[in-house]
Write an enzyme that holds these catalytic residues in place. Structure first.
Site, PDB file in Angstrom:
ATOM      1  N   ASP A 135       0.862  -1.188   0.000  1.00 39.97           N
ATOM      2  CA  ASP A 135       0.000   0.000   0.000  1.00 39.97           C
ATOM      3  C   ASP A 135       0.896   1.236   0.000  1.00 39.97           C
ATOM      4  O   ASP A 135       2.070   1.165   0.364  1.00 39.97           O
ATOM      5  CB  ASP A 135      -0.895  -0.010   1.260  1.00 39.97           C
ATOM      6  CG  ASP A 135      -1.967   1.072   1.242  1.00 39.97           C
ATOM      7  OD1 ASP A 135      -2.256   1.615   0.154  1.00 39.97           O
ATOM      8  OD2 ASP A 135      -2.509   1.380   2.315  1.00 39.97           O
ATOM      9  N   HIS A 185      -4.953   4.614   0.363  1.00 36.06           N
ATOM     10  CA  HIS A 185      -6.065   3.762  -0.096  1.00 36.06           C
ATOM     11  C   HIS A 185      -5.716   2.949  -1.346  1.00 36.06           C
ATOM     12  O   HIS A 185      -6.553   2.789  -2.227  1.00 36.06           O
ATOM     13  CB  HIS A 185      -7.324   4.586  -0.401  1.00 36.06           C
ATOM     14  CG  HIS A 185      -7.649   5.622   0.624  1.00 36.06           C
ATOM     15  ND1 HIS A 185      -8.095   5.312   1.873  1.00 36.06           N
ATOM     16  CD2 HIS A 185      -7.600   6.977   0.572  1.00 36.06           C
ATOM     17  CE1 HIS A 185      -8.318   6.421   2.562  1.00 36.06           C
ATOM     18  NE2 HIS A 185      -8.019   7.445   1.806  1.00 36.06           N
ATOM     19  N   HIS A 186      -4.485   2.440  -1.418  1.00 35.09           N
ATOM     20  CA  HIS A 186      -4.094   1.706  -2.617  1.00 35.09           C
ATOM     21  C   HIS A 186      -3.621   0.283  -2.320  1.00 35.09           C
ATOM     22  O   HIS A 186      -2.592  -0.155  -2.853  1.00 35.09           O
ATOM     23  CB  HIS A 186      -2.981   2.476  -3.360  1.00 35.09           C
ATOM     24  CG  HIS A 186      -3.389   3.848  -3.778  1.00 35.09           C
ATOM     25  ND1 HIS A 186      -2.503   4.876  -3.986  1.00 35.09           N
ATOM     26  CD2 HIS A 186      -4.619   4.365  -4.042  1.00 35.09           C
ATOM     27  CE1 HIS A 186      -3.144   5.962  -4.344  1.00 35.09           C
ATOM     28  NE2 HIS A 186      -4.437   5.694  -4.383  1.00 35.09           N
ATOM     29  N   PRO A 187      -4.361  -0.487  -1.497  1.00 34.78           N
ATOM     30  CA  PRO A 187      -3.887  -1.843  -1.234  1.00 34.78           C
ATOM     31  C   PRO A 187      -3.979  -2.722  -2.485  1.00 34.78           C
ATOM     32  O   PRO A 187      -4.947  -2.634  -3.242  1.00 34.78           O
ATOM     33  CB  PRO A 187      -4.862  -2.346  -0.160  1.00 34.78           C
ATOM     34  CG  PRO A 187      -6.112  -1.553  -0.365  1.00 34.78           C
ATOM     35  CD  PRO A 187      -5.645  -0.202  -0.833  1.00 34.78           C
TER      36      PRO A 187
END
Ligand SMILES: Cc1cc2nc3c(=O)[nH]c(=O)nc-3n(C[C@H](O)[C@H](O)[C@H](O)COP(=O)(O)OP(=O)(O)OC[C@H]3O[C@@H](n4cnc5c(N)ncnc54)[C@H](O)[C@@H]3O)c2cc1C
Length: 535
Positions: A291, A465-467
Site C-alpha cells: 500500500d 487507499h491503494h492496497p
C-alpha cells in the site's frame, strides 16, 4: 436459479465485468454486492469524496497496530457500496509508469501484462474529454476529464513546484510520467464517473444480468476441487447460488483474501489458527499486501484561498447553487486535483513520489483541520519494499479482518517517505506560493531532523487507499492466480480486482483496476487479446 458467472463484489472491477460479460445475451451473469446503492447525490458530486473517507459507505475497518510506526492504528477505508472504491474515491485518473507493467511481466512472470499489452485496455474503457493520441481515446464508458476550475492557489502550486525544480507535465498518463500538473479525473460533466455509473448503469436493463445489493457473500462453495457457487446472507437468512461456469471474486485487495480464507482457501496454518477448516492450502492468499502511505504538510493560508470555509452554512448554500446552476465551484472539485510525480531516490527507475495538493485542511479522516483556511500537500512513496498481510481474526464472516500493511518494515521505505515529505515542504516554501501561504503549521518549522519527522509521521500518517497484491498473479511460490487470473489448484474460480496486481503501480489504483477487469473480461470470454500498443 443458476447463473453462468457469479461475480462477487460490485466494486471498481466487478461493475466492469458485469457489463463486459453480459454483452452476450446468452450468458447469465449475477453480480453480488454487500453494500447498497449509490443514489445519494453525494456519490456523483466530485467533492462528495470528502464525506466518504469519514465512514460513509465503507466497511469501517482499521489496521492492526503498526509495528514500525510506533504502534499506530490507522483508519482504513474500504468501500461498501455499488461501484466500490470508484464510487467513493478522489477520482484521480492515473495509470502509473510503463515500467510498472513491464515489471509485472518480467519480474512476476505475468505474461501478457507488459505495458504495451495493457495500454489498449486502458484506452478501451476511456472517454477522454480532450486527448486522442497513442495513449488516449474517447468513446469508452469511463469519463476522463481535467479539473473544471482549479482555484488560483492550484496554479501557484504548479509554479512553486517548477521553482523547486520539478517540470510541468500536461499528461501523466502519456509518454512521460515525471512532473507536476493537473490530474485527469474520472469525471464527466463535473460528475463522478464510477464504474457503477459508467459500466453498470448502461447494462442494468439487460435481462441476462442480475444485480443484488446488500448481499454479502459468506463463502465460496467448493465441491471436488471446483467452485460451484456461493452462500450469501440475504437479510432473511442464508441462500446458496450456483455458477455453472465460474465464480469470480472481485471483493478488493482486503475483501478478496478475506472471502477466500473464510471459504477455507489460503495458508493452512493461518486458516487453522482462525478456526476455519482447510479446503485448499494456498500460501499466497492474504500475503504480499502493499500500500502507499501518505505523509503530509499543512500550511495556513494568507486568506480564503482554499475550500475550508465552504462548510459555513451560507457558503454551502452558495456552493450548492453554483454547482447545480453552472457545474462549477467547490462542489465540482475533487479537492485533490493537482499534483504530480517526482523522485525521492535519484537512482529510481521512474518517479517514486506522488504529490496530491489538497484544497483545504482536514479533508480526509484523521487529518488535522486548521482554524484558518489551510492547504495540504500529501506525499506518498510509491514503490514500498515492505510487505504485509490480510488475515482472519476468526471464522465469523462478520468479524473485521486483521489488516497489516506492515508499513516501513523496510528502512528504505521510511527513508524515501521522509525525503518525499521534505520535498513537499520545500514546494510549499517557494516564492510563487508566498502570496497564498502564511506559514507551515504541520509538521511545523521546528521539526527538522529525520527522527523528529518520523515521530511526526507516526502521529499523522494515513493510507493513500491503494492496497494491492494479496491474491497476486504470477508464477512464483506465493502467486495465487495464474496470468489468466485462474486461482491455482481449483477449477471454476478466478480473482479479478486490485488484489491480483503483483506490485503496486506507481499511482492511484482505480484506473489500473479497471484495466485489469477489462483484460480479464476478454480472458474469461476466451477472446483474443487486443493488439499491443505501438509505443
Ligand atoms: C477513500 C478512497 C480514495 C481513493 N482515491 C482514489 C483516487 O482518487 N484515484 C484512484 O485511482 N484510486 C483511488 N482509490 C483506490 C481505488 O478506488 C481502488 O484501487 C479500487 O476501487 C479497487 O477496486 P477493486 O475492484 O479491487 O475493489 P473495490 O472497489 O473496493 O470493490 C470491492 C467491492 O466488493 C464488495 N465486497 C467485499 N466483500 C464482499 C463480500 N463478501 N460479498 C459481497 N461483496 C463484497 C465491497 O463492498 C466493494 O464494493 C481510493 C480508494 C479509497 C477507498
Amino acid at each position: 436459479m443458476a447463473y453462468d458467472y457469479i461475480i462477487v463484489g460490485g466494486g471498481a472491477a466487478g461493475c466492469v465485468l458485469a457489463n463486459r460479460l453480459s454483452v452476450d445475451a446468452s450468458i447469465r451473469v449475477l453480480l453480488l454486492e454487500a453494500g447498497g446503492g449509490d443514489g445519494n447525490p453525494l456519490f456523483s458530486m466530485p467533492a462528495g469524496f470528502a464525506k466518504m473517507t469519514k465512514g460513509v459507505a465503507s466497511w469501517g475497518w482499521s489496521t492492526v497496530p503498526q509495528k514500525h510506526l510506533g504502534g499506530r492504528v490507522i483508519w482504513y477505508t474500504q468501500a461498501k457500496v455499488i461501484g466500490g472504491g470508484s464510487s467513493i474515491n478522489a477520482q484521480l485518473y492515473t495509470r502509473g509508469n510503463r515500467k510498472d507493467y513491464d515489471s509485472w511481466a518480467s519480474e512476476a512472470g505475468c505474461e501478457g501484462w507488459s505495458y504495451r499489452e495493457v495500454l489498449p485496455y486502458f484506452i478501451r474503457s476511456e472517454d477522454n474529454q480532450r486527448l486522442v493520441n497513442a495513449y488516449h481515446g474517447y468513446g469508452g464508458p469511463l469519463g476522463v476529464s481535467y479539473p473544471v476550475n482549479p482555484p488560483p492557489i492550484s496554479h501557484a502550486f504548479l509554479r512553486a513546484a517548477q521553482e523547486a525544480g520539478i517540470p510541468f507535465n500536461f499528461d501523466f498518463n502519456g509518454a512521460t510520467q515525471d512532473g507536476i500538473g493537473h490530474y485527469q479525473l474520472s469525471t464527466r460533466n463535473a460528475q463522478r464517473s464510477s464504474t457503477s455509473s459508467a459500466f453498470l448503469k448502461p447494462a442494468r436493463g439487460r435481462p441476462n444480468l442480475t444485480v443484488r445489493l446488500n448481499a454479502q457473500t459468506l463463502k465460496i462453495d467448493v465441491e471436488k476441487g471446483r467452485a460451484i457457487g456461493v452462500t450469501i446472507a440475504n437479510g432473511a437468512g442464508l441462500e446458496t447460488l450456483r455458477a455453472e461456469r465460474e465464480v469470480i471474486v472481485s471483493c478488493g485487495a482486503i475483501g478478496s483474501p478475506r472471502l477466500l480464507q473464510l471459504s477455507g482457501i489460503g495458508p493452512a496454518d493461518a486458516l487453522k489458527a482462525a478456526g476455519v477448516p482447510v479446503v485448499h492450502d494456498l500460501p499466497g492468499v492474504g500475503a504480499n499486501l502493499q500500500d502507499h502511505l501518505d505523509l503530509y504538510a499543512i500550511s495556513e493560508c494568507t486568506g480564503d484561498h482554499t475550500y475550508d470555509r465552504v462548510a459555513q452554512p451560507h457558503r454551502t448554500v452558495w456552493a450548492g447553487l453554483q454547482y447545480l446552476l453552472f457545474k462549477t465551484g467547490p462542489v465540482s472539485s475533487t479537492l485533490f486535483e493537482t499534483g504530480g510525480f517526482w523522485y525521492a531516490d535519484k537512482n529510481a527507475r521512474s518517479p517514486d513520489i506522488q504529490f496530491h495538493l489538497g484544497l483545504g485542511s482536514g479533508i480526509e479522516a484523521g487529518v488535522a483541520q486548521m482554524k484558518n483556511p489551510g492547504v495540504t500537500l500529501n506525499s506518498a512513496f510509491l514503490r514500498p519494499r515492505s510487505r504485509g498481510t490480510v488475515r482472519l481474526a476468526s471464522a465469523d464472516p462478520n468479524a473485521a479482518p486483521l489488516i497489516d500493511p506492515n508499513y516501513w518494515e523496510d528502512p528504505y521505505d521510511r527513508q524515501c517517505a521522509l525525503k518525499g515529505l521534505r520535498l513537499a515542504r520545500e514546494i510549499l516554501r517557494q516564492p510563487a506560493l508566498k502570496p497564498f501561504v502564511l506559514a507551515e503549521r504541520l509538521p511545523g518549522d521546528d521539526l527538522e531532523t529525520d527522527e523528529q519527522l518520523a515521530e511526526y509521521a507516526y502521529r499523522s500518517c494515513k493510507t493513500d487507499h491503494h492496497p494491492v497484491g494479496t491474491c497476486a498473479m504470477g508464477t512464483g511460490p506465493l502467486s495465487v492466480v495464474t496470468p489468466d487470473l485462474k486461482l491455482r489448484g481449483l477449477e471454476g474460480l478466478r480473482v479479478v480486482d486490485a488484489s491480483v496486481m503483483p506490485f503496486v503501480p506507481s499511482c492511484n489504483t482505480n484506473a489500473p483496476t479497471i484495466m485489469v477487469a477489462e483484460k480479464a473480461s476478454d480472458l474469461i470470454l476466451g477472446k483474443a487479446a487486443l493488439e499491443p500498443a505501438a509505443v
